[in-house]
Write a protein that holds these residues in place. Structure first.
Motif, PDB file in Angstrom:
ATOM      1  N   SER A 197      39.844  65.998  35.067  1.00 40.98           N
ATOM      2  CA  SER A 197      41.190  66.025  35.899  1.00 40.98           C
ATOM      3  C   SER A 197      42.387  66.284  34.942  1.00 40.98           C
ATOM      4  N   ASP A 198      43.773  66.534  35.594  1.00 41.00           N
ATOM      5  CA  ASP A 198      44.715  66.524  34.914  1.00 41.00           C
ATOM      6  C   ASP A 198      45.651  65.243  34.857  1.00 41.00           C
ATOM      7  N   GLY A 199      45.142  64.253  35.461  1.00 39.27           N
ATOM      8  CA  GLY A 199      45.804  63.053  35.489  1.00 39.27           C
ATOM      9  C   GLY A 199      45.271  62.172  36.428  1.00 39.27           C
ATOM     10  N   SER A 216      43.188  62.275  41.846  1.00 42.14           N
ATOM     11  CA  SER A 216      43.464  62.966  40.813  1.00 42.14           C
ATOM     12  C   SER A 216      43.213  64.526  40.898  1.00 42.14           C
ATOM     13  N   HIS A 217      44.202  65.227  40.435  1.00 41.50           N
ATOM     14  CA  HIS A 217      43.875  66.733  40.924  1.00 41.50           C
ATOM     15  C   HIS A 217      43.641  67.717  39.368  1.00 41.50           C
ATOM     16  N   ASP A 218      43.361  68.820  39.741  1.00 39.41           N
ATOM     17  CA  ASP A 218      43.336  69.965  38.737  1.00 39.41           C
ATOM     18  C   ASP A 218      43.490  71.198  39.427  1.00 39.41           C
ATOM     19  N   SER A 219      43.249  72.294  38.577  1.00 39.15           N
ATOM     20  CA  SER A 219      43.466  73.542  39.256  1.00 39.15           C
ATOM     21  C   SER A 219      42.982  74.104  40.247  1.00 39.15           C
TER      22      SER A 219
END
Length: 336
Positions: A197-199, A216-219
């Motif tokens: 993830s991005d965070g 936790s999110h991503d694109s």
């Protein structure tokens, strides 16, 4: 935080700062001053729904606002009470502390505040406490209201007020330590499962600091999981939700979508229900996600043209059975 908590904390601060000088009027002025930052609610009169969401907790929740308003109102109140022994500096201290208490509490929620506006529009949020938490509010309530029952000496009034502030402050410190602990537990489990993830963020579920949501999110979407400090296992069951950006491909230049993306800081998914598209902000949690993975999100913004979104952050709760929802929450807090 909710208006009741801000009002009670402001009243307690008023009593602590000026109670001995101006009596019970200090409670009134403390409560009044602590609610001033929420004057931004008037933005609903001239801003669109998405613009109001960005405007809320913006410049009126900044250091700039605190300095400006405390200076002006301190001078006005000194003029109003010219015969009292309370100086301009005394009034300024009351206003500054009351305003900063409001900013401090709101910064600890997931919504965040524009602490450095108008110079920086980034909203600061620490995700430490839910917007309404009785474990924090009730001690202040007792400390403020108990002295009003019957005749109490100024000394006893100050004593109860101090006890209420001390207990609530201890709970807030407890919440901060729990936040750090839960983040470590959930993030470690996230890494052990080799999820990408991005965070990673953890935020409390409604009305407590014992059960937490980690996300936790991503694109392409987000991972979400829940952990209670009473859980026997530290392996978190994270589940995947897709972002579904393709559903709003035709909205990419729409100012509403741009505002919502800025508000959510990328923590969002798009859902479609009966041909209606909704923008869901993950940060505000799910209504009953701890019980079922597909629980609806608390923040649902209807993207249909001319839709009424004044209740975007409360759209779901009116459809849930309060008793059943609360029972499920308590059972999940007890741990798996």
């Amino acid at each position: 935080m909710d208006t009741v908590t801000h009002t009670l904390l402001g009243a307690a601060i008023g009593e602590a700062v000026l109670g001995k000088r101006i009596g019970r009027k200090a409670v009134f002025y403390g409560a009044l001053m602590s609610n001033l930052p929420d004057i931004d609610a008037l933005g609903i009169l001239f801003l669109s729904d998405s613009q109001q969401l960005l405007f809320h907790r913006g410049i009126t929740h900044s250091f700039f606002f605190v300095i400006l308003i405390s200076t002006i109102l301190g001078w006005i109140l000194k003029k109003k009470f010219k015969d009292s022994q309370t100086s301009w500096v005394n009034w300024m201290w009351l206003i500054i502390i009351a305003l900063l208490s409001h900013l401090a509490l709101d910064s600890l929620t997931c919504y965040g505040i524009g602490l450095f506006e108008p110079f920086n529009n980034e909203k600061i949020s620490f995700n430490t406490i839910f917007v309404a938490d009785p474990f924090y509010t009730v001690p202040i309530l007792i400390g403020v209201l108990f002295p009003l029952i019957g005749k109490k000496s100024p000394e006893k009034t100050q004593k109860w007020n101090t006890i209420g502030l001390a207990v609530s402050s201890c709970y807030l410190i407890f919440a901060m330590f729990v936040h750090v602990y839960v983040w470590k537990v959930m993030h470690q489990s996230f890494k052990e499962q080799q999820l990408i993830s991005d965070g990673f963020t953890v935020t409390p579920t409604p009305l407590n600091t014992f059960l937490w949501m980690g996300y936790s999110h991503d694109s392409n979407g987000a991972w979400i999981g829940y952990y209670s400090i009473f859980d026997k296992q530290k392996k978190i069951d994270f589940y995947r939700i897709q972002r579904n950006d393709s559903l709003i491909a035709s909205f990419e230049k729409d100012i509403i979508v741009k505002n919502l993306k800025q508000l959510s800081k990328g923590n969002y998914i798009i859902t479609k229900e009966d041909s209606v598209l909704y923008f869901n902000d993950i940060r505000f949690g799910q209504v009953s996600g701890w019980n079922k993975a597909d629980g609806p999100f608390a923040f649902k913004f209807n993207l249909n043209k001319n839709a009424d979104n004044k209740r975007a952050l409360n759209r779901i709760k009116y459809k849930e059975s309060t008793y059943e929802w609360f029972a499920l929450l308590v059972n999940r807090i007890k741990g798996n």
